[in-house]
Motif scaffolding. Structure first.
Motif, PDB file in Angstrom:
ATOM      1  N   GLN A 249       0.857  -1.184   0.000  1.00  0.00           N
ATOM      2  CA  GLN A 249       0.000   0.000   0.000  1.00  0.00           C
ATOM      3  C   GLN A 249       0.889   1.228   0.000  1.00  0.00           C
ATOM      4  O   GLN A 249       2.101   1.156   0.248  1.00  0.00           O
ATOM      5  CB  GLN A 249      -0.940   0.013   1.212  1.00  0.00           C
ATOM      6  N   TYR A 250       0.230   2.391  -0.309  1.00  0.00           N
ATOM      7  CA  TYR A 250       0.958   3.655  -0.334  1.00  0.00           C
ATOM      8  C   TYR A 250       0.321   4.615   0.661  1.00  0.00           C
ATOM      9  O   TYR A 250      -0.898   4.830   0.644  1.00  0.00           O
ATOM     10  CB  TYR A 250       0.928   4.255  -1.742  1.00  0.00           C
ATOM     11  N   ALA A 251       1.148   5.201   1.505  1.00  0.00           N
ATOM     12  CA  ALA A 251       0.680   6.148   2.513  1.00  0.00           C
ATOM     13  C   ALA A 251       1.123   7.551   2.132  1.00  0.00           C
ATOM     14  O   ALA A 251       2.304   7.778   1.805  1.00  0.00           O
ATOM     15  CB  ALA A 251       1.223   5.787   3.890  1.00  0.00           C
ATOM     16  N   TRP A 252       0.158   8.505   2.156  1.00  0.00           N
ATOM     17  CA  TRP A 252       0.491   9.887   1.793  1.00  0.00           C
ATOM     18  C   TRP A 252       1.510  10.447   2.760  1.00  0.00           C
ATOM     19  O   TRP A 252       1.423  10.269   3.986  1.00  0.00           O
ATOM     20  CB  TRP A 252      -0.771  10.741   1.817  1.00  0.00           C
ATOM     21  N   SER A 253       2.484  11.144   2.172  1.00  0.00           N
ATOM     22  CA  SER A 253       3.522  11.764   2.984  1.00  0.00           C
ATOM     23  C   SER A 253       3.398  13.285   2.989  1.00  0.00           C
ATOM     24  O   SER A 253       3.350  13.908   4.046  1.00  0.00           O
ATOM     25  CB  SER A 253       4.906  11.365   2.452  1.00  0.00           C
ATOM     26  N   ASN A 254       3.302  13.899   1.785  1.00  0.00           N
ATOM     27  CA  ASN A 254       3.201  15.359   1.714  1.00  0.00           C
ATOM     28  C   ASN A 254       2.848  15.794   0.309  1.00  0.00           C
ATOM     29  O   ASN A 254       2.963  15.014  -0.646  1.00  0.00           O
ATOM     30  CB  ASN A 254       4.506  16.014   2.153  1.00  0.00           C
ATOM     31  N   TRP A 255       2.375  17.044   0.212  1.00  0.00           N
ATOM     32  CA  TRP A 255       2.262  17.743  -1.061  1.00  0.00           C
ATOM     33  C   TRP A 255       3.491  18.620  -1.227  1.00  0.00           C
ATOM     34  O   TRP A 255       4.053  19.110  -0.234  1.00  0.00           O
ATOM     35  CB  TRP A 255       1.011  18.624  -1.096  1.00  0.00           C
TER      36      TRP A 255
END
Length: 337
Positions: A249-255
């Protein structure tokens, strides 16, 4: 022999309410000559003008008054054989003559002269008056084949949006609300230049590529470029975590602009702005304990490259035998923790 006489004709018949400059017909009759001669008729219009003597058999004549006022219309008859033999005047018909109703043209419409397609703009007018004191209504012609229709009494503004770029002339007209056929001429025109809104773009990217991102609630697979109006406001967002299956899975880190997972942005004044959502890849670590013990940590996702300490605790009467692992990054051995 008896002298010839002519009896007075009947009171003229016709409208009693007239308008200046309009011709109206009046009739009379009933006069007779005691010797049986035919008679002729004559009308006095009460304004210093008359019909002259009409031909035998003609009993009506028309007249228009130049000025407003009250006038008395009378008729007289005479012998067509002995024209000096005339009747007295008939009874008079009072005719009230008024000036025609008119409405003056309204003022040049006011409002923006630089517009954008698809955007509604308000325009106003006023200043029209009815010479008889009646209230007036206004009407706008937008110059593109559309109009406002007649507005309610007291309403002096209306809004319109143009579908196509171009130069349009906005004009206004007024009418009497009492006699709606009485209309003014057109006002002077206001020229409105309509243009297509400038187009800019927002590019939504992700690292790694292929993640799901949203612009104003619409989902896209990154990278995606979306055309927007320059300088317009929007919201970008994403979801986290995003599962792809196979224990990954992929977890949001930042924009890349440093703001929250969902936040407001403003489109550029020109060109394209790029917003990139960075995700951390995570893998599923599955932990199972055989009979007679427990393991730690519980089954869950961990960041790629992260070191995870695992431990085993035997229950009373059991001893730890070892680990048996499978898959990338697994451990097989006898260390208890």
């Amino acid at each position: 022999s008896v002298p010839e006489t002519v009896s007075a004709p009947s009171t003229p018949s016709g409208t009693t309410s007239a308008t200046t400059g309009v011709s109206y017909a009046y009739s009379t009759g009933g006069a007779s000559d005691n010797l049986g001669h035919s008679v002729q008729y004559y009308f006095n219009w009460g304004d210093g003008n008359n019909s002259g003597w009409l031909a035998v058999g003609t009993t009506s004549a028309s007249h228009s008054w130049a000025s407003a006022g009250s006038y008395t219309v009378q008729a007289m008859a005479r012998s067509s054989t002995n024209t000096s033999v005339q009747s007295g005047w008939s009874n008079g018909l009072t005719v009230t003559v008024s000036v025609p109703e008119t409405v003056s043209a309204p003022s040049t419409p006011s409002g923006t002269t630089s517009a954008t397609t698809g955007v509604s703009y308000a325009y106003s007018t006023g200043g029209a008056s009815d010479n008889l004191g009646h209230s007036v209504q206004y009407y706008f012609n937008w110059g593109d084949g559309n109009n406002s229709g007649w507005l309610a009494v007291g309403t002096t503004s209306a809004s319109h949006s143009w579908a196509s770029a171009g130069s349009y002339t906005v004009q206004a007209m007024a009418r009497s609300s009492t006699n709606t056929s009485v209309q003014s001429g057109w006002s002077n025109g206001l020229t409105v230049t309509v243009s297509v809104p400038a187009s800019c773009a927002i590019m939504l990217a992700s690292s790694p590529s292929g993640r799901t991102v949203q612009l104003d609630g619409t989902s896209y697979t990154a990278p995606q470029t979306v055309s927007v109006t320059c300088g317009s406001g929007h919201t970008i967002s994403t979801s986290s975590p995003q599962a792809v299956g196979g224990g990954v899975q992929y977890a949001w880190s930042n924009w890349n602009d440093g703001f929250a997972i969902s936040h407001a942005i403003t489109a550029p004044s020109s060109g394209t702005s790029t917003y990139t959502a960075t995700f951390t890849t995570q893998y599923l670590l599955t932990m199972n304990a055989g009979t007679g013990g427990t393991v730690s940590p519980a089954t869950g996702y961990h960041n790629a490259g992260q070191s995870v300490t695992i431990s085993a605790t035997p229950t009373a009467g059991y001893t730890f035998a070892g680990w048996s692992g499978s898959g990338t990054g697994n451990y097989t051995g006898t260390k208890i923790g």
